[in-house]
Write an enzyme that holds these catalytic residues in place. Sequence first.
Site, PDB file in Angstrom:
ATOM      1  N   HIS A   1       0.924  -1.285   0.326  1.00 39.18           N
ATOM      2  CA  HIS A   1      -0.076   0.148   0.016  1.00 39.18           C
ATOM      3  C   HIS A   1       0.939   1.191  -0.171  1.00 39.18           C
ATOM      4  O   HIS A   1       1.390   1.804   1.106  1.00 39.18           O
ATOM      5  CB  HIS A   1      -0.804  -0.076   1.157  1.00 39.18           C
TER       6      HIS A   1
ATOM      7  N   HIS B   1      -9.764   0.459   2.844  1.00 36.42           N
ATOM      8  CA  HIS B   1      -9.198   1.579   3.718  1.00 36.42           C
ATOM      9  C   HIS B   1     -10.340   1.402   4.796  1.00 36.42           C
ATOM     10  O   HIS B   1     -11.501   1.666   4.606  1.00 36.42           O
ATOM     11  CB  HIS B   1      -9.241   2.662   2.991  1.00 36.42           C
TER      12      HIS B   1
ATOM     13  N   HIS C   1      -4.915  -0.356   7.568  1.00 33.75           N
ATOM     14  CA  HIS C   1      -5.079   0.889   8.643  1.00 33.75           C
ATOM     15  C   HIS C   1      -5.730   0.301   9.788  1.00 33.75           C
ATOM     16  O   HIS C   1      -6.388   1.007  10.735  1.00 33.75           O
ATOM     17  CB  HIS C   1      -5.836   2.140   8.128  1.00 33.75           C
TER      18      HIS C   1
ATOM     19  N   HIS D   1       1.540   4.961  -2.360  1.00 35.17           N
ATOM     20  CA  HIS D   1       1.009   6.088  -3.353  1.00 35.17           C
ATOM     21  C   HIS D   1       2.034   6.488  -4.249  1.00 35.17           C
ATOM     22  O   HIS D   1       2.488   7.645  -4.109  1.00 35.17           O
ATOM     23  CB  HIS D   1       0.315   7.282  -2.636  1.00 35.17           C
TER      24      HIS D   1
ATOM     25  N   LYS E   1      -9.553  -1.336  -4.699  1.00 33.34           N
ATOM     26  CA  LYS E   1      -9.426  -0.502  -3.344  1.00 33.34           C
ATOM     27  C   LYS E   1     -10.733  -0.021  -3.001  1.00 33.34           C
ATOM     28  O   LYS E   1     -11.402   0.696  -4.150  1.00 33.34           O
ATOM     29  CB  LYS E   1      -8.487   0.370  -3.378  1.00 33.34           C
TER      30      LYS E   1
ATOM     31  N   ASP F   1       1.843   3.039   3.408  1.00 32.78           N
ATOM     32  CA  ASP F   1       0.933   4.017   3.038  1.00 32.78           C
ATOM     33  C   ASP F   1       1.745   5.201   2.743  1.00 32.78           C
ATOM     34  O   ASP F   1       1.232   6.515   2.811  1.00 32.78           O
ATOM     35  CB  ASP F   1      -0.342   4.572   4.252  1.00 32.78           C
TER      36      ASP F   1
HETATM   37 ZN   LIG Z   1      -3.229   5.430   1.147  1.00 31.28          ZN
END
Ligand SMILES: [Zn+2]
Length: 380
Positions: A60, A193, A222, A62, A154, A277
Amino acid sequence: MLYLIKNADVYAPSHLGMRDLLIAQGKIVAIDKKIDLPASLATTIDAAGKKVTPGLIDQHIHITGAGGKDGFLSMTPEIKAQELIACGTTTAVGLLGTDGTARNIRALYGKVCALRQEGLSAYMYSGYYGSDTVTITESIQSDMVFVAPVLGFKIAISDIRSSYPTAIELVRKLREVRVGGLLSNKKGIMHVHLGDLPTQMDVLFELVQQYQFPIAHISPTHVGRSKSLFDQAIAFAKLGGSIDITTGASKYTDPYLSVLYALDQGAPLAKMTFSTDGHAGLTKTDAQGNAIGFKKAPINENLLQIQQLIRQGGLPAELALQLVTTGPAANLGITNKGHIAVGVDADLCWFDQDWNLCDVFANGEPVMREQKILLQPAFD
Ligand SMILES: [Zn+2]
């Protein structure tokens, strides 16, 4: 290229001890106590004094940037291959976040291909927070079938920015990822998420218990956002679900402490993973907690938390490493990654005796030697 790595203390991640490794065409082709070849056949590299592990997987991250929740200026930048290499990440799974509007799923696909061109391994999920899933082709199912790097999609739940999807809406999307995976020989996951609303993971339990959907396709992330959410995640892991602890953001305590707590509560280690993340958009606050700007989540926290687990947590390295190797590989269904064995991709990290990262191999090629990045940037 053919590389013969001599005298490596191999953590596969199980501890194999001293081994020689032969690498050809990006794959590990032989592992033995002693391999000898004429010098003209292979480049020989001595790994004496080094612990050699699989390259780290970040499921995960970005890679095209995220953020934007405080306006356009808060959109975070792209991640460079050299930055991934510096923290031992040889496999990255890119995704969109809150923003499926100004951020583009096809641009994400382009970035995945660019990282692959640079020698790393990269995959992606379709979709973003909303239930109006953004895709490259016409649907989640056809993305799974026709777009090789797509491993799933996602979606967000229990978040004010989510679409508040119901169980039946999620089941119908799961069906697409499952059938798409069957047709394309992929596992297929729904990467979820989790926000901070009190509904937490309730709808995911409904998918498993009421709709009897196979738990292996549900991948919540998360989960370490709060203590009560983490307790629910531990129950999910005990049911056989994979739970992903974010290391770079959204955490109520140090992620390595979360792992020790979960183990103490009887959660299976094989069902826990770390992801960074990285480059998520975060709010910067002063000492009183007032917002004073924005920042991006770091991308090196998987490595730092594994080091903490080994050094401070006292967890044996062959166990700690599972969180970023075999764990995410199993969750994603990428069997050619996350372990050291004959026939798998030669993604390797070399550590010194204190678990400091020294060298990185990606798909059989050295990309960092003695903490010096060898991969040249595409642009100066
Ligand atoms: Zn994220």
